[in-house]
Write a protein that holds these residues in place. Structure first.
Motif: not given
Length: 122
Positions: A63-70, A105-114, A72-75
């Protein structure tokens, strides 16, 4: 309490006596599942639990790895937006382009929240 082996080298695990734990099939399955989630053998999991060592789930690390990837996408998206706004210098942009960027942005925020809620449940 005797510590007859304190000044000697530790013996390999297979040479020391095991501790038996009586469990039902359901209990054994649950402990096996927890050990697997932590990436440990049954023996290593039970030893860690018995010594009150922290046991972290390997799913937490995924999960930490997945969040780090997301993240990076947000950045990258934020960097593109900043570059875009700097180049336009008040000229504005087509509303459809702004809306598409905001949807990203909203899609990435939703993924990050999940991902964060999944990590919290571990």
């Amino acid at each position: 309490m005797s510590h007859e082996n304190d000044d000697q080298q530790p013996r390999p695990r297979r040479e020391v006596p095991p501790i038996k734990v009586w469990v039902t099939d359901v209990e054994k399955a649950k402990v096996a599942e927890l050990a697997d989630q932590a990436g440990l053998s049954l023996s290593a999991y039970l030893l860690a639990a018995g010594l009150k060592n922290p046991i972290r789930s390997k799913l937490d690390f995924q999960a930490v790895s997945d969040i780090a990837k997301v993240n990076g996408d947000l950045g990258r998206v934020a960097g593109l937006l900043k570059l875009w706004l700097a180049e336009k210098r008040g000229q504005g942009a087509r509303p459809i382009d702004v809306e598409a960027m905001m949807m990203d942005f909203r899609a990435l925020q939703t993924e990050m929240t999940f991902l964060m809620s999944r990590m919290h449940k571990q």
